[in-house]
Scaffold this motif. Structure first.
Motif, short mmCIF file in Angstrom:
data_model
loop_
_atom_site.label_atom_id
_atom_site.label_comp_id
_atom_site.label_asym_id
_atom_site.label_seq_id
_atom_site.Cartn_x
_atom_site.Cartn_y
_atom_site.Cartn_z
N LEU A 238 0.82 -1.21 0.00
CA LEU A 238 0.00 0.00 0.00
C LEU A 238 0.85 1.26 0.00
N ARG A 243 -2.89 6.34 -1.43
CA ARG A 243 -3.47 7.35 -0.56
C ARG A 243 -3.23 8.75 -1.12
N PRO A 322 -2.94 -0.80 10.69
CA PRO A 322 -3.74 -1.20 9.53
C PRO A 322 -5.12 -1.71 9.90
N TYR A 324 -7.39 -2.88 7.44
CA TYR A 324 -7.74 -3.22 6.07
C TYR A 324 -9.04 -4.01 5.95
N HIS A 327 -11.76 -1.35 6.01
CA HIS A 327 -11.67 -0.57 4.78
C HIS A 327 -12.21 -1.36 3.60
N SER A 380 -7.72 3.19 3.08
CA SER A 380 -6.78 2.48 2.20
C SER A 380 -7.13 2.60 0.72
#
Length: 429
Positions: A238, A243, A322, A324, A327, A380
């Motif tokens: 990532l 971002r 994180p 994720y 997200h 993310s």
């Protein structure tokens, strides 16, 4: 607490008495059958057959597995303990971990009522059961056929499900201590690979990988280990590529539209063919292709997602930690606004459903998503959302321009035809 070396520890005596009763117990574990039926009746955050730690300890419906715990404990200690003095040693070592264990369970209101003896027994028996279970799974080809856990696939599935419940965890340092204490010659050096090998089948169409840079001391519990393993490649990749600026994020990106609306706006939804991490979503700004790995959804997909999400919400609150799973669920929620969207994603093979119909998939995803909280500043998929929205806007602007040009040309033709008609009329007169 000082070690008790000159007298028999009361917990050791209690455990030994249970082992003696176990030797005369000829029950055949009938209570461990039919566990799939129980899955549909149990609270999603409560264990079906296995209590780990103090929260659900003593529940009547979980007592059959308590017998299996002591069977595994007996098998493990017989390889390492020859007498009561040896059992005392194990109990005393666990007592030495009590302060850390109570800190681990500090948010559990039930801990105040659990005395040292009870906690020591829970940590020792539950910890040894889990360690022995993981070892047996590694060497399952060598097992005899009378172990109900390895005779019935459904039992192992439900055990995996129970072992990743957020409220049903044991401190990983306890597991690791017992693993190292009981490790025999030639056995696996580390606990993490054993744990991931057993737990990976609970995850939807994903392989759990050993994270080389994470040591046992950094793992909170089995659920935390699954979280770190499942998403570490996504987190590594990532970086900053997905971002946007923290200062301008609220002005730049918005959530995307539903799958049906994206299709109408010219976006092509496509399953990512490579065996990528589930969270690796990519959008090609030139071609308008949104690629996503396939999400397999079955009756029990919600269990890992719910608990990983709860772990993120409760224990990973810093912005740089994180999140994720939450997200990803937020992104999927944008795509799925109706059963019609599920149908489209199935047709594109982005979703593979083992449920009865598209409405069931829609309801399951919405049921899990209602627990999601995300921060706009560290989302993310902010870059993906921004690129998709820009593409849709550009595509719609192009369409409107063509529509205006086409409309203008049509108007021109209409005027020409009208003039031609008028001229024809004059000539006719």
């Amino acid at each position: 607490m000082p070690a008790r070396t000159k007298e028999q520890d009361p917990v050791a005596i209690r455990i030994n008495d249970r082992l003696d009763k176990l030797r005369s117990d000829s029950s055949s574990n009938r209570g461990l059958s039919g566990v799939h039926d129980r899955l549909h009746k149990v609270n999603p955050v409560e264990p079906v057959i296995l209590a780990v730690g103090p929260r659900f300890h003593g529940r009547r419906k979980l007592q059959e597995m308590e017998k299996q715990k002591f069977r595994y404990f007996k098998q493990l200690v017989e390889r390492n303990i020859n007498n009561m003095t040896g059992l005392n040693e194990y109990v005393n070592e666990i007592r030495g971990l009590e302060a850390r264990a109570r800190e681990f369970y500090q948010l559990d209101d039930q801990m105040a009522s659990i005395n040292s003896d009870d906690l020591a027994e829970i940590l020792l028996i539950d910890g040894c059961f889990i360690v022995e279970l993981l070892r047996k799974y590694k060497n399952r080809a060598q097992l005899r056929g009378d172990d109900p856990i390895f005779r019935l696939d459904q039992l192992r599935f439900v055990l995996r499900r129970d072992l990743i419940l957020l409220e049903n965890q044991l401190p990983f340092f306890v597991l690791d201590h017992l693993f190292r204490k009981t490790r025999g010659p030639g056995e696996e050096d580390h606990l993490i690979p054993l744990a991931l090998a057993f737990l990976e089948q609970i995850m939807p169409n994903q392989k759990l990988e050993v994270v080389n840079y994470i040591g046992s001391h950094e793992v909170k519990h089995l659920l935390g280990l699954v979280h770190s393993s499942w998403g570490h490649r996504f987190v590594q990749a990532l970086g900053e590529t997905n971002r946007v600026s923290q200062d301008d994020v609220e002005d730049i990106w918005e959530f995307i539209e539903s799958a049906t609306e994206l299709k109408e706006a010219g976006v092509e939804l496509k399953m990512m063919k490579s065996r990528s991490n589930l969270f690796s979503i990519q959008f090609n700004k030139k071609t308008g292709v949104l690629e996503m790995p396939c999400l397999c959804i079955g009756d029990y997909t919600q269990f890992p997602l719910r608990n990983l999400l709860a772990y993120e919400q409760d224990h990973l609150q810093a912005d740089d930690q994180p999140k994720y799973v939450g997200h990803y669920l937020a992104f999927i929620n944008c795509l799925v606004q109706s059963p019609k969207d599920v149908q489209l994603l199935r047709q594109k093979r982005v979703i593979e459903s083992w449920l009865g119909d598209d409405a069931a998939v829609y309801n399951m995803l919405k049921g899990v998503y209602r627990f999601v909280l995300i921060s706009a500043g560290n989302y993310s998929y902010s870059r993906v959302c921004m690129d998709v929205n820009h593409y849709c806007k550009r595509h719609r602007d192009d369409w409107m321009t063509k529509l205006k040009i086409g409309g203008g040309f049509l108007l021109f033709l209409t005027l020409v035809q009208t003039l031609f008609t008028i001229v024809s009329c004059f000539k006719g007169n």
